[in-house]
Write a protein that holds these residues in place. Structure first.
Motif, PDB file in Angstrom:
ATOM      1  N   LEU A 125     -58.258-121.174  47.653  1.00  0.00           N
ATOM      2  CA  LEU A 125     -58.449-119.726  47.729  1.00  0.00           C
ATOM      3  C   LEU A 125     -57.940-119.256  49.092  1.00  0.00           C
ATOM      4  O   LEU A 125     -58.372-119.759  50.130  1.00  0.00           O
ATOM      5  CB  LEU A 125     -59.931-119.384  47.557  1.00  0.00           C
ATOM      6  N   HIS A 126     -56.993-118.317  49.067  1.00  0.00           N
ATOM      7  CA  HIS A 126     -56.328-117.876  50.295  1.00  0.00           C
ATOM      8  C   HIS A 126     -56.567-116.390  50.492  1.00  0.00           C
ATOM      9  O   HIS A 126     -56.178-115.573  49.645  1.00  0.00           O
ATOM     10  CB  HIS A 126     -54.833-118.171  50.180  1.00  0.00           C
ATOM     11  N   GLY A 127     -57.221-116.018  51.581  1.00  0.00           N
ATOM     12  CA  GLY A 127     -57.506-114.620  51.856  1.00  0.00           C
ATOM     13  C   GLY A 127     -56.384-113.953  52.622  1.00  0.00           C
ATOM     14  O   GLY A 127     -55.765-114.560  53.493  1.00  0.00           O
ATOM     15  N   VAL A 128     -56.129-112.690  52.299  1.00  0.00           N
ATOM     16  CA  VAL A 128     -55.103-111.925  53.003  1.00  0.00           C
ATOM     17  C   VAL A 128     -55.648-110.606  53.539  1.00  0.00           C
ATOM     18  O   VAL A 128     -54.900-109.837  54.146  1.00  0.00           O
ATOM     19  CB  VAL A 128     -53.882-111.648  52.099  1.00  0.00           C
ATOM     20  N   GLY A 129     -56.945-110.330  53.351  1.00  0.00           N
ATOM     21  CA  GLY A 129     -57.470-109.023  53.715  1.00  0.00           C
ATOM     22  C   GLY A 129     -58.693-109.024  54.595  1.00  0.00           C
ATOM     23  O   GLY A 129     -59.288-107.976  54.829  1.00  0.00           O
ATOM     24  N   LEU A 130     -59.072-110.177  55.132  1.00  0.00           N
ATOM     25  CA  LEU A 130     -60.298-110.215  55.945  1.00  0.00           C
ATOM     26  C   LEU A 130     -60.092-109.581  57.311  1.00  0.00           C
ATOM     27  O   LEU A 130     -61.034-109.114  57.929  1.00  0.00           O
ATOM     28  CB  LEU A 130     -60.758-111.671  56.097  1.00  0.00           C
ATOM     29  N   SER A 131     -58.856-109.571  57.809  1.00  0.00           N
ATOM     30  CA  SER A 131     -58.531-108.960  59.109  1.00  0.00           C
ATOM     31  C   SER A 131     -59.371-109.581  60.218  1.00  0.00           C
ATOM     32  O   SER A 131     -60.036-108.898  60.991  1.00  0.00           O
ATOM     33  CB  SER A 131     -58.754-107.440  59.051  1.00  0.00           C
ATOM     34  N   ILE A 132     -59.259-110.898  60.301  1.00  0.00           N
ATOM     35  CA  ILE A 132     -60.131-111.662  61.195  1.00  0.00           C
ATOM     36  C   ILE A 132     -59.823-111.428  62.666  1.00  0.00           C
ATOM     37  O   ILE A 132     -60.650-111.706  63.540  1.00  0.00           O
ATOM     38  CB  ILE A 132     -60.042-113.158  60.817  1.00  0.00           C
ATOM     39  N   GLY A 133     -58.635-110.889  62.970  1.00  0.00           N
ATOM     40  CA  GLY A 133     -58.292-110.618  64.354  1.00  0.00           C
ATOM     41  C   GLY A 133     -58.497-109.179  64.776  1.00  0.00           C
ATOM     42  O   GLY A 133     -58.159-108.808  65.903  1.00  0.00           O
ATOM     43  N   ALA A 134     -59.059-108.346  63.896  1.00  0.00           N
ATOM     44  CA  ALA A 134     -59.195-106.915  64.188  1.00  0.00           C
ATOM     45  C   ALA A 134     -60.192-106.657  65.302  1.00  0.00           C
ATOM     46  O   ALA A 134     -61.149-107.415  65.503  1.00  0.00           O
ATOM     47  CB  ALA A 134     -59.612-106.159  62.929  1.00  0.00           C
ATOM     48  N   ALA A 135     -59.988-105.546  66.019  1.00  0.00           N
ATOM     49  CA  ALA A 135     -60.898-105.180  67.096  1.00  0.00           C
ATOM     50  C   ALA A 135     -62.242-104.704  66.562  1.00  0.00           C
ATOM     51  O   ALA A 135     -63.261-104.806  67.239  1.00  0.00           O
ATOM     52  CB  ALA A 135     -60.250-104.086  67.957  1.00  0.00           C
ATOM     53  N   ALA A 160     -48.517-131.689  46.408  1.00  0.00           N
ATOM     54  CA  ALA A 160     -47.962-130.344  46.499  1.00  0.00           C
ATOM     55  C   ALA A 160     -48.637-129.444  45.481  1.00  0.00           C
ATOM     56  O   ALA A 160     -48.916-129.851  44.345  1.00  0.00           O
ATOM     57  CB  ALA A 160     -46.457-130.368  46.260  1.00  0.00           C
ATOM     58  N   GLY A 161     -48.913-128.213  45.887  1.00  0.00           N
ATOM     59  CA  GLY A 161     -49.493-127.217  45.007  1.00  0.00           C
ATOM     60  C   GLY A 161     -48.617-125.987  44.916  1.00  0.00           C
ATOM     61  O   GLY A 161     -47.664-125.819  45.688  1.00  0.00           O
ATOM     62  N   LEU A 162     -48.956-125.101  43.981  1.00  0.00           N
ATOM     63  CA  LEU A 162     -48.191-123.883  43.754  1.00  0.00           C
ATOM     64  C   LEU A 162     -49.112-122.669  43.754  1.00  0.00           C
ATOM     65  O   LEU A 162     -50.282-122.766  43.373  1.00  0.00           O
ATOM     66  CB  LEU A 162     -47.462-123.945  42.403  1.00  0.00           C
ATOM     67  N   GLY A 163     -48.563-121.531  44.171  1.00  0.00           N
ATOM     68  CA  GLY A 163     -49.284-120.282  44.013  1.00  0.00           C
ATOM     69  C   GLY A 163     -49.371-119.911  42.547  1.00  0.00           C
ATOM     70  O   GLY A 163     -48.374-119.999  41.815  1.00  0.00           O
ATOM     71  N   LEU A 164     -50.541-119.524  42.098  1.00  0.00           N
ATOM     72  CA  LEU A 164     -50.749-119.182  40.688  1.00  0.00           C
ATOM     73  C   LEU A 164     -50.291-117.745  40.439  1.00  0.00           C
ATOM     74  O   LEU A 164     -50.808-116.809  41.053  1.00  0.00           O
ATOM     75  CB  LEU A 164     -52.224-119.335  40.327  1.00  0.00           C
ATOM     76  N   LYS A 165     -49.318-117.583  39.532  1.00  0.00           N
ATOM     77  CA  LYS A 165     -48.771-116.268  39.214  1.00  0.00           C
ATOM     78  C   LYS A 165     -49.092-115.904  37.766  1.00  0.00           C
ATOM     79  O   LYS A 165     -49.005-116.747  36.870  1.00  0.00           O
ATOM     80  CB  LYS A 165     -47.253-116.256  39.406  1.00  0.00           C
ATOM     81  N   PRO A 208     -48.765-128.905  33.429  1.00  0.00           N
ATOM     82  CA  PRO A 208     -47.826-129.582  34.327  1.00  0.00           C
ATOM     83  C   PRO A 208     -48.557-130.421  35.380  1.00  0.00           C
ATOM     84  O   PRO A 208     -49.711-130.155  35.730  1.00  0.00           O
ATOM     85  CB  PRO A 208     -47.077-128.421  34.982  1.00  0.00           C
ATOM     86  N   ASP A 209     -47.850-131.422  35.880  1.00  0.00           N
ATOM     87  CA  ASP A 209     -48.407-132.330  36.887  1.00  0.00           C
ATOM     88  C   ASP A 209     -48.265-131.681  38.263  1.00  0.00           C
ATOM     89  O   ASP A 209     -47.331-131.960  39.020  1.00  0.00           O
ATOM     90  CB  ASP A 209     -47.676-133.672  36.847  1.00  0.00           C
ATOM     91  N   VAL A 210     -49.206-130.797  38.581  1.00  0.00           N
ATOM     92  CA  VAL A 210     -49.234-130.076  39.852  1.00  0.00           C
ATOM     93  C   VAL A 210     -50.515-130.455  40.586  1.00  0.00           C
ATOM     94  O   VAL A 210     -51.581-130.562  39.969  1.00  0.00           O
ATOM     95  CB  VAL A 210     -49.176-128.546  39.618  1.00  0.00           C
ATOM     96  N   GLY A 211     -50.406-130.653  41.905  1.00  0.00           N
ATOM     97  CA  GLY A 211     -51.560-131.115  42.661  1.00  0.00           C
ATOM     98  C   GLY A 211     -52.712-130.135  42.692  1.00  0.00           C
ATOM     99  O   GLY A 211     -53.877-130.513  42.588  1.00  0.00           O
ATOM    100  N   PHE A 212     -52.390-128.842  42.845  1.00  0.00           N
ATOM    101  CA  PHE A 212     -53.420-127.797  42.882  1.00  0.00           C
ATOM    102  C   PHE A 212     -52.734-126.450  42.741  1.00  0.00           C
ATOM    103  O   PHE A 212     -51.509-126.334  42.835  1.00  0.00           O
ATOM    104  CB  PHE A 212     -54.239-127.859  44.177  1.00  0.00           C
ATOM    105  N   PHE A 213     -53.542-125.422  42.504  1.00  0.00           N
ATOM    106  CA  PHE A 213     -53.043-124.053  42.488  1.00  0.00           C
ATOM    107  C   PHE A 213     -53.785-123.240  43.541  1.00  0.00           C
ATOM    108  O   PHE A 213     -54.973-123.470  43.799  1.00  0.00           O
ATOM    109  CB  PHE A 213     -53.216-123.408  41.110  1.00  0.00           C
ATOM    110  N   GLU A 214     -53.048-122.308  44.142  1.00  0.00           N
ATOM    111  CA  GLU A 214     -53.658-121.415  45.125  1.00  0.00           C
ATOM    112  C   GLU A 214     -53.598-119.980  44.631  1.00  0.00           C
ATOM    113  O   GLU A 214     -52.597-119.559  44.038  1.00  0.00           O
ATOM    114  CB  GLU A 214     -52.937-121.522  46.471  1.00  0.00           C
ATOM    115  N   VAL A 215     -54.671-119.229  44.872  1.00  0.00           N
ATOM    116  CA  VAL A 215     -54.706-117.811  44.511  1.00  0.00           C
ATOM    117  C   VAL A 215     -55.113-116.993  45.727  1.00  0.00           C
ATOM    118  O   VAL A 215     -55.841-117.459  46.602  1.00  0.00           O
ATOM    119  CB  VAL A 215     -55.693-117.539  43.351  1.00  0.00           C
ATOM    120  N   HIS A 216     -54.607-115.774  45.777  1.00  0.00           N
ATOM    121  CA  HIS A 216     -55.027-114.826  46.802  1.00  0.00           C
ATOM    122  C   HIS A 216     -56.365-114.228  46.374  1.00  0.00           C
ATOM    123  O   HIS A 216     -56.492-113.665  45.282  1.00  0.00           O
ATOM    124  CB  HIS A 216     -53.986-113.736  46.994  1.00  0.00           C
TER     125      HIS A 216
END
Length: 292
Positions: free
Chosen positions: A65-75, A14-19, A31-39
């Motif tokens: 690494l998690h993207g939120v702005g690529l807009s991969i479904g845009a026309a 299990a991982g956590l979002g890095l804040k 802490p014993d965390v599997g991984f961290f994810e960042v936007h």
């Protein structure tokens, strides 16, 4: 199809979002965390404290690494400058995973602060496949594409969502990110069976799972309406769906998403510990199955 370069995979933990409010706690307590994810979009500046902390944490933990702005479904076509910034970020940190949403958030020259759904048609399928191919070629590595949470269905959709995502993966060589909370949200909102969705999902293509909390209200007819809010602990029905998923898939890297009303780190870490316990149980069960 992408020409990939060797990239280590995330651990089956299990991982956590890095804040930002947890940077110092993580570095001091390890802490014993599997991984961290960042936007990705939060780290597209050239420097400053965010990069200083991320560099230290990325030296200690695997990174998603998690993207939120690529807009991969845009026309419209993909934003070449945004892709270039993503490539720079990936080259800088070499994350074990990169993912994006099956959604769109751009129109003409504007950017919408939301992840909007796409109709599941042959035209949309061809466009998303082309955008995934372009992204993977630019980044030099495969991506994971995440299933959406939806609140409306398109009358002109002609392809089932699971088939739509599986076809994208088949044509591009990308992997899939299975957001179990999104499955529950969409299933309740559209009066569908979330377990049947998981039964049909190609779990062999999944590189990461997401878990999150939803909010609940009612629609105009008085029926349940779930909102993908990321502001609470994971709901019990999502946990049960997660157990069901692991029974099919075996243990997979699992992120706890908690992006709003972020609690103290101990509360977040307890959510990760709960998921880790389920992952360990799934690993044991699958080991017994292979030995039988």
């Amino acid at each position: 199809m992408t020409t990939s370069r060797p990239v280590k995979t995330l651990p089956q933990r299990a991982g956590l979002g890095l804040k930002p409010e947890h940077y110092k706690t993580i570095l001091s307590d390890r802490p014993d965390v599997g991984f961290f994810e960042v936007h990705a979009e939060n780290y597209m500046g050239a420097g400053g404290p965010p990069h200083r902390y991320l560099e230290e944490i990325a030296a200690l933990y695997p990174l998603s690494l998690h993207g939120v702005g690529l807009s991969i479904g845009a026309a419209r076509g993909l934003d070449k400058a945004h892709l270039a910034r993503l490539r720079q970020l990936i080259d800088r940190y070499r994350p074990q995973s990169f993912s994006e949403h099956l959604a769109w958030s751009t129109h003409e020259t504007g950017f919408l602060n939301d992840l909007l759904p796409v109709p599941y048609t042959e035209e949309t399928l061809a466009r998303v496949v082309a955008h995934v191919d372009e992204t993977q070629q630019t980044l030099g590595r495969p991506l994971l594409l995440e299933n959406p949470s939806t609140y409306v269905l398109f009358a002109d959709s002609t392809i089932d969502e699971v088939d739509f995502m599986a076809t994208i993966a088949q044509r591009t060589g990308c992997g899939l990110l299975l957001d179990v909370n999104n499955v529950m949200v969409s299933a309740v909102n559209h009066r569908l069976d979330p377990f049947a969705y998981i039964d049909r999902f190609p779990v062999e293509l999944v590189g990461e799972i997401h878990l999150a909390g939803y909010d609940e209200t009612t629609d105009a007819a008085g029926d349940r309406l779930l909102i993908d809010a990321h502001g609470t602990s994971v709901r019990n029905d999502v946990i049960e769906l997660y157990r069901y998923t692991l029974a099919r898939s075996g243990p997979l890297p699992t992120l706890i998403e908690w992006d709003n009303d972020v609690p103290d780190f101990a509360t977040l870490n307890a959510e990760a510990a709960r998921a880790d316990a389920m992952l360990s149980a799934a690993a044991l069960q699958h080991a017994k199955g292979r030995a039988a």
